[in-house]
Design a protein around this motif. Structure first.
Motif, PDB file in Angstrom:
ATOM      1  N   ALA A  16       0.824  -1.205   0.000  1.00 33.82           N
ATOM      2  CA  ALA A  16       0.000   0.000   0.000  1.00 33.82           C
ATOM      3  C   ALA A  16       0.860   1.257   0.000  1.00 33.82           C
ATOM      4  O   ALA A  16       0.532   2.257  -0.661  1.00 33.82           O
ATOM      5  CB  ALA A  16      -0.936   0.000   1.202  1.00 33.82           C
ATOM      6  N   THR A  17       1.985   1.221   0.723  1.00 36.83           N
ATOM      7  CA  THR A  17       2.874   2.384   0.766  1.00 36.83           C
ATOM      8  C   THR A  17       3.503   2.632  -0.603  1.00 36.83           C
ATOM      9  O   THR A  17       3.594   3.770  -1.067  1.00 36.83           O
ATOM     10  CB  THR A  17       3.977   2.180   1.818  1.00 36.83           C
ATOM     11  OG1 THR A  17       3.377   1.966   3.088  1.00 36.83           O
ATOM     12  CG2 THR A  17       4.899   3.390   1.888  1.00 36.83           C
ATOM     13  N   VAL A  18       3.948   1.543  -1.268  1.00 37.10           N
ATOM     14  CA  VAL A  18       4.497   1.678  -2.613  1.00 37.10           C
ATOM     15  C   VAL A  18       3.442   2.240  -3.559  1.00 37.10           C
ATOM     16  O   VAL A  18       3.709   3.132  -4.374  1.00 37.10           O
ATOM     17  CB  VAL A  18       5.021   0.330  -3.134  1.00 37.10           C
ATOM     18  CG1 VAL A  18       5.547   0.478  -4.557  1.00 37.10           C
ATOM     19  CG2 VAL A  18       6.107  -0.224  -2.219  1.00 37.10           C
ATOM     20  N   SER A  19       2.223   1.733  -3.447  1.00 38.74           N
ATOM     21  CA  SER A  19       1.133   2.180  -4.305  1.00 38.74           C
ATOM     22  C   SER A  19       0.844   3.663  -4.108  1.00 38.74           C
ATOM     23  O   SER A  19       0.613   4.397  -5.079  1.00 38.74           O
ATOM     24  CB  SER A  19      -0.126   1.358  -4.026  1.00 38.74           C
ATOM     25  OG  SER A  19      -1.195   1.795  -4.840  1.00 38.74           O
ATOM     26  N   ARG A  20       0.860   4.124  -2.843  1.00 40.64           N
ATOM     27  CA  ARG A  20       0.604   5.545  -2.580  1.00 40.64           C
ATOM     28  C   ARG A  20       1.661   6.424  -3.241  1.00 40.64           C
ATOM     29  O   ARG A  20       1.352   7.477  -3.801  1.00 40.64           O
ATOM     30  CB  ARG A  20       0.573   5.805  -1.073  1.00 40.64           C
ATOM     31  CG  ARG A  20      -0.692   5.329  -0.385  1.00 40.64           C
ATOM     32  CD  ARG A  20      -0.872   5.996   0.985  1.00 40.64           C
ATOM     33  NE  ARG A  20       0.242   5.741   1.892  1.00 40.64           N
ATOM     34  CZ  ARG A  20       0.348   4.690   2.675  1.00 40.64           C
ATOM     35  NH1 ARG A  20      -0.612   3.758   2.665  1.00 40.64           N
ATOM     36  NH2 ARG A  20       1.382   4.539   3.481  1.00 40.64           N
ATOM     37  N   LEU A  21       2.917   5.983  -3.192  1.00 47.98           N
ATOM     38  CA  LEU A  21       3.987   6.758  -3.805  1.00 47.98           C
ATOM     39  C   LEU A  21       3.847   6.762  -5.332  1.00 47.98           C
ATOM     40  O   LEU A  21       3.966   7.814  -5.978  1.00 47.98           O
ATOM     41  CB  LEU A  21       5.346   6.193  -3.405  1.00 47.98           C
ATOM     42  CG  LEU A  21       6.567   6.897  -4.038  1.00 47.98           C
ATOM     43  CD1 LEU A  21       6.637   8.350  -3.589  1.00 47.98           C
ATOM     44  CD2 LEU A  21       7.855   6.162  -3.701  1.00 47.98           C
ATOM     45  N   MET A  22       3.594   5.587  -5.911  1.00 45.10           N
ATOM     46  CA  MET A  22       3.509   5.476  -7.367  1.00 45.10           C
ATOM     47  C   MET A  22       2.357   6.300  -7.932  1.00 45.10           C
ATOM     48  O   MET A  22       2.458   6.874  -9.015  1.00 45.10           O
ATOM     49  CB  MET A  22       3.344   4.005  -7.771  1.00 45.10           C
ATOM     50  CG  MET A  22       4.505   3.111  -7.405  1.00 45.10           C
ATOM     51  SD  MET A  22       6.055   3.618  -8.198  1.00 45.10           S
ATOM     52  CE  MET A  22       5.624   3.418  -9.907  1.00 45.10           C
ATOM     53  N   ASN A  23       1.265   6.352  -7.165  1.00 41.10           N
ATOM     54  CA  ASN A  23       0.074   7.041  -7.659  1.00 41.10           C
ATOM     55  C   ASN A  23      -0.099   8.435  -7.075  1.00 41.10           C
ATOM     56  O   ASN A  23      -1.091   9.115  -7.372  1.00 41.10           O
ATOM     57  CB  ASN A  23      -1.179   6.210  -7.356  1.00 41.10           C
ATOM     58  CG  ASN A  23      -1.209   4.925  -8.150  1.00 41.10           C
ATOM     59  OD1 ASN A  23      -1.409   4.933  -9.357  1.00 41.10           O
ATOM     60  ND2 ASN A  23      -0.993   3.795  -7.471  1.00 41.10           N
ATOM     61  N   ASN A  24       0.884   8.833  -6.234  1.00 36.37           N
ATOM     62  CA  ASN A  24       0.810  10.157  -5.592  1.00 36.37           C
ATOM     63  C   ASN A  24      -0.550  10.357  -4.924  1.00 36.37           C
ATOM     64  O   ASN A  24      -1.200  11.400  -5.080  1.00 36.37           O
ATOM     65  CB  ASN A  24       1.060  11.252  -6.634  1.00 36.37           C
ATOM     66  CG  ASN A  24       1.330  12.609  -5.998  1.00 36.37           C
ATOM     67  OD1 ASN A  24       1.795  12.678  -4.849  1.00 36.37           O
ATOM     68  ND2 ASN A  24       1.028  13.676  -6.725  1.00 36.37           N
ATOM     69  N   SER A  25      -0.976   9.326  -4.183  1.00 30.24           N
ATOM     70  CA  SER A  25      -2.348   9.315  -3.652  1.00 30.24           C
ATOM     71  C   SER A  25      -2.421   9.373  -2.127  1.00 30.24           C
ATOM     72  O   SER A  25      -3.467   9.120  -1.553  1.00 30.24           O
ATOM     73  CB  SER A  25      -3.069   8.058  -4.138  1.00 30.24           C
ATOM     74  OG  SER A  25      -2.408   6.890  -3.704  1.00 30.24           O
TER      75      SER A  25
END
Length: 326
Positions: A16-25
């Motif tokens: 989830a942390t990687v996803s937040r960074l990748m999607n700037n979310s």
């Protein structure tokens, strides 16, 4: 293939942390950010853009519909689209419709699955494009199109008429493209505006298609049905080159026996024997400016409810398929 889970494991953080960074979310601490970026570099991770887009409105992809990929005119136009798109971080999905609305509709459905951010169509048919997808027409348009970048075909027709009048033209045959396509109508009207002004007689032959696959067949029909014609105005360069080849095979001397002028300005016209005089359309410029217009709509710099039609001027390329100025 390296996955987002591999990156998370390498960085020692959650998926989830990687996803937040990748999607700037969402928030990611600076320490976690640096770990993730280091893991991405180490593992040479390439994000799956399609998967990342599933929960978004659109991807950074543009759909492009072309009527005939075999026509040498269109690659220059496509190059203009592609280079502008790449400069702004967009990729292209290309669909070759072969001038058929059913094929075009299939590609539109395909583009919708990929959630394209915008659509460019070089078609001229009445395709029912999605209302929620910004759309720009290039080269060819119909009365329903709101946004377009096109060549000034009426002016191109005028250039043809004026150029022919400067030669020993004799009997004239105007070959038009399909009359349900607006470019055919406008070019014909431009030619007629000149000829009618000077009360010049001419005949008209309407080709069923601009498609290259019909060029040889149409050339044979012209030579059979108009054996004594002195001047031919071709609907595009491909048809003009097919006629030059057919006349050469019959031993006719161009332009002494029959002269011809084309339309489009494809590079192969310079290598014909004789080289083809033609009206050159600024294909690359049309493609580039059309993509700029589409991106302006996507980025909400232009009101999608308004209308904007940009016309660019074609120019005469004088070569050797017309007689000397009289």
């Amino acid at each position: 293939m390296v996955t987002i889970r591999d990156v998370a494991n390498e960085a020692g953080v959650s998926v989830a942390t990687v996803s937040r960074l990748m999607n700037n979310s969402g928030y990611v601490s600076e320490q976690s950010k640096q770990k993730i970026l280091s893991a991405i570099k180490k593992l040479d991770y390439i994000p799956n853009e399609i998967a990342r887009s599933l929960n978004k409105q659109s991807m950074k992809i543009l759909g492009l519909l072309v009527p005939d990929i075999t026509n040498p005119y269109f690659p220059s136009l496509i190059k203009g689209v592609e280079q502008c798109a790449l400069q702004h971080g967009y990729m292209l999905l290309l669909g070759n419709t072969e001038g058929q609305e059913t094929i075009g509709e299939n590609y539109l459905n395909f583009f919708k699955q990929y959630k394209v951010a915008g659509l460019i169509k070089i078609d001229g048919t009445h395709l029912d494009t999605p209302e929620d997808v910004p759309t720009v027409s290039l080269d060819r348009m119909n009365d329903q199109d709101q946004f377009a970048v096109i060549s000034d075909d009426f002016y191109g027709g005028e250039l043809i008429g004026q150029t022919i009048l400067e030669t020993n033209y004799g009997s004239i045959l105007i070959m038009t493209g399909p009359m349900d396509i607006q470019v055919s109508k406008m070019r014909l009207q431009g030619i007629q505006s000149v000829f009618d002004q000077y009360k010049i007689d001419y005949q008209i032959y309407s080709t069923p298609s601009f498609q290259t696959e019909f060029a040889d067949q149409v050339a044979k029909e012209i030579i059979r049905d108009y054996p004594n014609i002195d001047t031919v105005i071709a609907p595009n360069d491909i048809y003009a080159l097919a006629l030059i080849q057919a006349w050469n095979q019959l031993g006719s001397i161009i332009p002494e026996d029959v002269q011809i002028i084309g339309y489009d300005g494809i590079v192969f016209g310079a290598y014909a024997h004789p080289s083809l005089t033609t009206i050159e359309q600024p294909a690359y410029k049309i493609g580039y400016q059309g993509t700029e217009l589409l991106l302006a709509i996507i980025n909400q710099q232009i009101d999608p409810e308004m209308s904007k039609i940009i016309q660019v001027k074609p120019r005469l390329l004088k070569r050797n398929s017309l007689r000397e100025v009289k």
